[in-house]
Write a protein that holds these residues in place. Structure first.
Motif, PDB file in Angstrom:
ATOM      1  N   LEU A 137       0.769  -1.069   0.119  1.00  0.00           N
ATOM      2  CA  LEU A 137      -0.094   0.021   0.138  1.00  0.00           C
ATOM      3  C   LEU A 137       1.006   1.319  -0.178  1.00  0.00           C
ATOM      4  O   LEU A 137       0.612   2.258  -0.799  1.00  0.00           O
ATOM      5  N   LEU A 138       1.819   1.247   0.866  1.00  0.00           N
ATOM      6  CA  LEU A 138       2.676   2.376   0.933  1.00  0.00           C
ATOM      7  C   LEU A 138       3.492   2.679  -0.222  1.00  0.00           C
ATOM      8  O   LEU A 138       3.750   3.838  -0.759  1.00  0.00           O
ATOM      9  N   GLY A 139       4.067   1.648  -0.751  1.00  0.00           N
ATOM     10  CA  GLY A 139       5.197   1.531  -1.776  1.00  0.00           C
ATOM     11  C   GLY A 139       4.378   1.981  -3.169  1.00  0.00           C
ATOM     12  O   GLY A 139       4.979   2.793  -3.950  1.00  0.00           O
ATOM     13  N   TRP A 140       3.547   1.307  -3.374  1.00  0.00           N
ATOM     14  CA  TRP A 140       2.611   1.580  -4.634  1.00  0.00           C
ATOM     15  C   TRP A 140       2.013   2.734  -4.478  1.00  0.00           C
ATOM     16  O   TRP A 140       2.001   3.608  -5.504  1.00  0.00           O
ATOM     17  N   GLY A 141       1.447   3.139  -3.436  1.00  0.00           N
ATOM     18  CA  GLY A 141       0.962   4.555  -3.015  1.00  0.00           C
ATOM     19  C   GLY A 141       1.843   5.635  -3.497  1.00  0.00           C
ATOM     20  O   GLY A 141       1.399   6.682  -3.808  1.00  0.00           O
ATOM     21  N   LEU A 142       3.157   5.419  -2.873  1.00  0.00           N
ATOM     22  CA  LEU A 142       4.152   6.782  -3.466  1.00  0.00           C
ATOM     23  C   LEU A 142       4.181   6.629  -4.854  1.00  0.00           C
ATOM     24  O   LEU A 142       4.310   7.720  -5.188  1.00  0.00           O
ATOM     25  N   GLY A 143       4.319   5.443  -5.587  1.00  0.00           N
ATOM     26  CA  GLY A 143       4.332   5.501  -6.917  1.00  0.00           C
ATOM     27  C   GLY A 143       3.216   6.334  -7.633  1.00  0.00           C
ATOM     28  O   GLY A 143       3.266   7.030  -8.495  1.00  0.00           O
ATOM     29  N   LEU A 144       2.066   5.916  -7.144  1.00  0.00           N
ATOM     30  CA  LEU A 144       0.658   6.434  -7.740  1.00  0.00           C
ATOM     31  C   LEU A 144       0.777   7.946  -7.512  1.00  0.00           C
ATOM     32  O   LEU A 144       0.308   8.781  -8.240  1.00  0.00           O
ATOM     33  N   LEU A 145       1.049   8.436  -6.135  1.00  0.00           N
ATOM     34  CA  LEU A 145       1.103   9.843  -5.814  1.00  0.00           C
ATOM     35  C   LEU A 145       2.287  10.656  -6.924  1.00  0.00           C
ATOM     36  O   LEU A 145       1.884  11.629  -7.491  1.00  0.00           O
ATOM     37  N   ILE A 146       3.209  10.057  -7.331  1.00  0.00           N
ATOM     38  CA  ILE A 146       4.205  10.767  -7.896  1.00  0.00           C
ATOM     39  C   ILE A 146       3.562  10.588  -9.530  1.00  0.00           C
ATOM     40  O   ILE A 146       3.760  11.691 -10.010  1.00  0.00           O
ATOM     41  N   HIS A 147       3.267   9.617  -9.686  1.00  0.00           N
ATOM     42  CA  HIS A 147       2.519   9.672 -11.097  1.00  0.00           C
ATOM     43  C   HIS A 147       1.232  10.610 -11.444  1.00  0.00           C
ATOM     44  O   HIS A 147       1.341  11.363 -12.330  1.00  0.00           O
ATOM     45  N   GLY A 148       0.515  10.941 -10.272  1.00  0.00           N
ATOM     46  CA  GLY A 148      -0.398  11.874 -10.299  1.00  0.00           C
ATOM     47  C   GLY A 148       0.012  13.408 -10.340  1.00  0.00           C
ATOM     48  O   GLY A 148      -0.438  14.098 -10.960  1.00  0.00           O
ATOM     49  N   ALA A 149       1.021  13.669  -9.672  1.00  0.00           N
ATOM     50  CA  ALA A 149       1.806  14.767  -9.300  1.00  0.00           C
ATOM     51  C   ALA A 149       2.221  15.130 -10.982  1.00  0.00           C
ATOM     52  O   ALA A 149       2.229  16.250 -11.224  1.00  0.00           O
ATOM     53  N   VAL A 150       2.999  14.201 -11.440  1.00  0.00           N
ATOM     54  CA  VAL A 150       3.562  14.668 -12.780  1.00  0.00           C
ATOM     55  C   VAL A 150       2.354  14.736 -13.833  1.00  0.00           C
ATOM     56  O   VAL A 150       2.442  15.713 -14.519  1.00  0.00           O
TER      57      VAL A 150
END
Length: 95
Positions: A54-67
């Protein structure tokens, strides 16, 4: 491409932005579905290991969304995104 002056350039930019946003929505949907299954599996075993994906993939999703959303703001589903990008770029929606 930020100063899109021709209708073709505006259309290409609008399609690229809409596709990027739709890609993030699909990524978020897969994240939710997979992690719901993982949390259910972990809970059925009485364990708490599901927090790590949840945390690892969530960080990736957050970065993807920010971009996606800070580089190309706007949007919902593909067609609505496309129309909004056309309006944002000043091309109108001829359809």
């Amino acid at each position: 491409m930020k100063n899109a002056s021709t209708p073709d350039a505006v259309e290409r930019l609008a399609r690229r932005r809409a596709a990027a946003k739709l890609g993030w929505y699909l990524h978020a949907a897969v994240y939710l579905l997979v992690n719901l299954l993982l949390v259910g599996l972990a809970a059925s075993q009485g364990r708490h290991w599901a927090v790590f994906p949840l945390l690892g993939w969530g960080l990736g999703l957050l970065i993807h969304g920010a971009v996606v959303f800070f580089v190309a703001p706007g949007g919902n589903l593909y067609e609505r995104l496309l129309a909004r990008e056309r309006r944002a770029l000043g091309a109108g929606d001829p359809w």
